[in-house]
Design a protein around this motif. Structure first.
Motif, PDB file in Angstrom:
ATOM      1  N   ALA A   1      -3.737 -17.325  32.473  1.00 32.97           N
ATOM      2  CA  ALA A   1      -3.415 -16.143  33.561  1.00 32.97           C
ATOM      3  C   ALA A   1      -2.116 -16.487  34.048  1.00 32.97           C
ATOM      4  O   ALA A   1      -1.912 -17.519  34.625  1.00 32.97           O
ATOM      5  CB  ALA A   1      -4.530 -15.787  34.405  1.00 32.97           C
ATOM      6  N   GLY A   2      -1.427 -15.295  34.071  1.00 33.32           N
ATOM      7  CA  GLY A   2      -0.013 -15.446  35.156  1.00 33.32           C
ATOM      8  C   GLY A   2       0.991 -16.604  34.441  1.00 33.32           C
ATOM      9  O   GLY A   2       1.931 -17.000  35.043  1.00 33.32           O
ATOM     10  N   SER A   3       1.068 -16.495  33.134  1.00 31.76           N
ATOM     11  CA  SER A   3       1.976 -17.375  32.567  1.00 31.76           C
ATOM     12  C   SER A   3       3.376 -17.327  32.659  1.00 31.76           C
ATOM     13  O   SER A   3       4.341 -17.823  32.960  1.00 31.76           O
ATOM     14  CB  SER A   3       1.724 -17.894  31.025  1.00 31.76           C
ATOM     15  OG  SER A   3       0.522 -18.486  31.005  1.00 31.76           O
ATOM     16  N   PHE A   4       3.724 -15.769  32.444  1.00 31.46           N
ATOM     17  CA  PHE A   4       5.089 -15.273  31.983  1.00 31.46           C
ATOM     18  C   PHE A   4       5.464 -14.384  32.981  1.00 31.46           C
ATOM     19  O   PHE A   4       4.836 -13.625  33.708  1.00 31.46           O
ATOM     20  CB  PHE A   4       5.200 -14.468  30.359  1.00 31.46           C
ATOM     21  CG  PHE A   4       4.580 -15.443  29.233  1.00 31.46           C
ATOM     22  CD1 PHE A   4       5.495 -16.269  28.839  1.00 31.46           C
ATOM     23  CD2 PHE A   4       3.589 -15.378  28.935  1.00 31.46           C
ATOM     24  CE1 PHE A   4       5.275 -17.035  27.891  1.00 31.46           C
ATOM     25  CE2 PHE A   4       2.923 -16.292  27.855  1.00 31.46           C
ATOM     26  CZ  PHE A   4       3.915 -17.178  27.381  1.00 31.46           C
TER      27      PHE A   4
ATOM     28  N   ARG B   1       2.508 -12.818  34.912  1.00 31.80           N
ATOM     29  CA  ARG B   1       2.182 -12.918  36.524  1.00 31.80           C
ATOM     30  C   ARG B   1       2.306 -11.497  37.122  1.00 31.80           C
ATOM     31  O   ARG B   1       2.941 -10.650  36.509  1.00 31.80           O
ATOM     32  CB  ARG B   1       3.305 -13.693  36.969  1.00 31.80           C
ATOM     33  CG  ARG B   1       4.589 -13.423  37.152  1.00 31.80           C
ATOM     34  CD  ARG B   1       5.507 -14.103  37.880  1.00 31.80           C
ATOM     35  NE  ARG B   1       6.985 -13.710  37.773  1.00 31.80           N
ATOM     36  CZ  ARG B   1       7.519 -12.761  38.463  1.00 31.80           C
ATOM     37  NH1 ARG B   1       6.801 -12.340  39.392  1.00 31.80           N
ATOM     38  NH2 ARG B   1       8.722 -12.437  38.166  1.00 31.80           N
ATOM     39  N   ARG B   2       1.824 -11.561  38.354  1.00 31.43           N
ATOM     40  CA  ARG B   2       1.801 -10.300  39.155  1.00 31.43           C
ATOM     41  C   ARG B   2       3.205  -9.923  39.627  1.00 31.43           C
ATOM     42  O   ARG B   2       3.951 -10.632  39.725  1.00 31.43           O
ATOM     43  CB  ARG B   2       1.046 -10.235  40.557  1.00 31.43           C
ATOM     44  CG  ARG B   2      -0.281 -10.202  40.301  1.00 31.43           C
ATOM     45  CD  ARG B   2      -1.258 -10.142  41.572  1.00 31.43           C
ATOM     46  NE  ARG B   2      -1.180  -8.802  42.051  1.00 31.43           N
ATOM     47  CZ  ARG B   2      -1.701  -7.730  41.417  1.00 31.43           C
ATOM     48  NH1 ARG B   2      -2.256  -7.734  40.464  1.00 31.43           N
ATOM     49  NH2 ARG B   2      -1.517  -6.559  42.275  1.00 31.43           N
ATOM     50  N   GLY B   3       3.526  -8.518  39.390  1.00 28.01           N
ATOM     51  CA  GLY B   3       5.081  -8.138  39.466  1.00 28.01           C
ATOM     52  C   GLY B   3       5.589  -8.215  38.431  1.00 28.01           C
ATOM     53  O   GLY B   3       6.761  -7.852  38.234  1.00 28.01           O
ATOM     54  N   GLY B   4       5.057  -8.763  37.152  1.00 28.93           N
ATOM     55  CA  GLY B   4       5.705  -8.962  35.829  1.00 28.93           C
ATOM     56  C   GLY B   4       5.913  -7.572  35.000  1.00 28.93           C
ATOM     57  O   GLY B   4       5.452  -6.590  35.348  1.00 28.93           O
TER      58      GLY B   4
END
Lengths: 280, 127
Positions: A113-116, A154-157
Motif C-alpha cells: 500500500a502507498g508505494s507510488f 499513496r494518498r493524494g496520488g
C-alpha cells in the motif's frame, strides 16, 4: 480500424513480429509520445517521483518519464508492468531505464500500500475488457486491477490512463469499476468528435476537497483553457424532504400519483385531509 | 529487478494478501549486476519515507551487502550525508537482480527472475 482486443489476448497478440512492428513504427511512436506528455501534464508532478507504468510495453512511454527535464520536476523513476514477453524483450534490447516485470494487470497490482506517487497507462486498460478464458470475467479483472491500483498509490496520488474503449458500454464499465474501487474519477476527452479523439481516465486517491457545484472532482483541469467540465455524478434531489404520512401534502401527492395512473380520483378541495368533527 | 522495486513488491497470490509473511519477498540464487545510473538525490529523499527500512535491511543482508544502520535516516540526515546518499543509490537503483528467484515466505511461491524481469504471472487457481 480493426481492434486486436476483439480477437486475441494481449500476450498472444503482441508476439515478436507484432511487438517489433509496434515499436519501430514512427507513427505509433509519435502518438504514444504525445499521449505520454499529455498524461504527464495531467499528473502535474513537481518533484522526481516513483511512477508505475501499467502496460509499459517496449518502454515507449517510460523513456519519456526518464527524460523529463529537471526544471519540470524530473527525471522520474518508473516500474513497468506488461503481460507480453515479446514487448518486454524489445524493452530490454532498447535498454530502458525503468524496472520491468512480467505481470497481468487483470490479476491485480502486487505492490504494497502507498508505494507510488503516480501511475500512468497508455493504450492498455481496454485489454481488460476482454476475458480470454471462462474462468475470468471482464468486470472481475477490472475490479481486481482498480482495487490493486487504488491500494498501491499513496494518498493524494494520481493516475492517468489513456485508453481506447470499443463503445460506450466499455467506457462506462471501466469508469464504474474505477469509481467502485474508491477513486475520484474523471474522463478527459481530447479532440472530441474527430477521428483522433483521445480519452484519458484521470483518477485521484483521497483529497477531493472541492465538493459542491459543477466542478471537476479530480481537480486536474483547474486552470486549463478550453476545457468544459461535465459533472455526471448523481445528485440528491433537492425536494427529497420527507412528507409526513397522513398529512394533507401526502394525500395530495398520493392523489396525483393515482391520477397519473389513470384512476378516477375525487377533486381536491379545502376539506381534503381534514379531521372529521367529533360527534356525540 | 532493482532492490527499490523489491522493497515495494508483495506476493501476488490472493491468499497471501492478509499475511504479514508475504512481504518482503526473499531473493534466492540471485545473480547481481551493477548498472551505472545517474544519481537523483531528490527522488531518493522523496521515496525515503515510503521505504520499509526493516524489509530493506533484510533484503540487503540476504544479498550480501554490508549491514545497514538500524534506524532509517531522516531526510535531513540523508541530504547532509553525501556518502550515505551514494550508498543508498548504489543499493536501491544500481544493483539489479538479473537471474534468480523471489520466494514468498508465506505460500512458498517462487517468482522467477530472468534477464532482470520478474515473472509475476499467476496460474488461474491462485488469482
Amino acid at each position: 480500424m480493426s481492434r486486436p482486443e476483439d480477437s486475441l489476448a494481449a500476450d498472444v497478440h503482441y508476439d515478436d513480429t507484432e511487438a517489433r512492428k509496434y515499436t519501430t513504427s514512427s507513427r505509433i511512436q509519435n502518438i504514444q509520445a504525445s499521449m505520454t506528455r499529455r498524461a504527464l501534464e495531467l499528473l502535474d508532478l513537481k518533484a522526481p517521483s516513483l511512477i508505475l507504468d501499467i502496460g509499459c510495453g517496449s518502454g515507449l512511454s517510460g523513456e519519456i518519464l526518464s527524460a523529463v527535464d529537471p526544471a519540470d520536476g524530473g527525471p522520474h523513476t518508473w516500474i513497468g508492468m506488461d503481460v507480453s514477453p515479446s514487448m518486454l524483450d524489445i524493452a530490454l534490447q532498447r535498454d530502458v531505464e525503468g524496472d520491468l516485470m512480467l505481470a497481468d494487470i487483470g490479476q491485480g497490482v502486487p505492490f504494497r500500500a502507498g508505494s507510488f506517487d503516480a501511475a500512468i497507462s497508455i493504450s492498455a486498460i481496454q485489454w481488460l475488457c476482454s476475458a480470454e478464458s471462462s474462468e475470468t470475467s471482464p468486470t472481475g479483472r477490472l475490479n481486481r486491477f482498480f482495487n490493486g491500483l487504488y491500494a498501491s498509490l499513496r494518498r493524494g496520488g494520481r493516475a492517468v490512463c489513456q485508453f481506447y474503449p470499443k463503445n460506450d458500454t466499455q467506457r462506462n464499465m471501466i469508469t464504474q469499476a474505477a469509481v467502485k474501487a474508491g477513486f475520484g474519477a474523471g474522463l478527459l476527452e481530447d479532440d472530441p468528435g474527430t477521428k483522433n479523439v483521445k480519452l484519458y481516465l484521470v483518477l485521484t486517491v483521497g483529497n477531493n476537497d472541492n465538493e459542491g457545484g459543477n466542478t471537476d472532482i479530480t481537480g486536474v483541469v483547474s486552470g486549463m483553457d478550453n476545457v468544459d467540465v461535465l459533472d455526471a455524478r448523481k445528485r440528491l434531489k433537492a425536494n427529497n424532504t420527507q412528507i409526513k404520512k397522513g398529512s394533507k401534502a401526502w394525500i395530495v401527492k398520493k392523489k396525483e400519483q393515482m391520477e397519473r395512473k389513470g384512476k378516477i380520483v375525487k377533486a381536491t378541495s379545502k376539506y381534503t385531509g381534514r379531521k372529521r368533527r367529533i360527534q356525540f | 529487478m532493482k532492490v527499490l522495486s523489491l522493497n515495494f513488491l508483495t506476493c501476488a497470490v490472493k491468499a497471501c494478501k492478509s499475511s504479514s509473511d508475504s512481504y518482503p519477498l526473499h531473493p534466492q540464487d540471485a545473480e547481481l549486476v551493477q548498472d551505472e545510473i545517474e544519481l537523483n538525490p531528490d527522488m531518493l529523499i522523496n521515496v525515503l519515507p515510503r521505504l520499509d527500512w526493516t524489509a530493506l535491511r533484510t533484503t540487503s543482508s540476504e544479498l550480501g551487502f554490508p549491514a545497514l544502520p538500524e534506524q532509517a535516516p531522516t531526510a535531513e540526515e540523508l541530504q547532509a550525508d553525501e556518502k550515505m546518499i551514494r550508498d543508498l543509490h548504489h543499493l536501491l537503483l544500481e544493483t539489479q537482480i538479473s537471474e534468480g528467484k523471489l520466494v514468498c515466505a508465506n505460500c512458498g511461491h517462487q517468482y522467477a527472475v530472468k534477464e532482470g524481469i520478474a515473472n509475476f504471472l499467476l496460474p488461474s487457481h491462485l488469482v
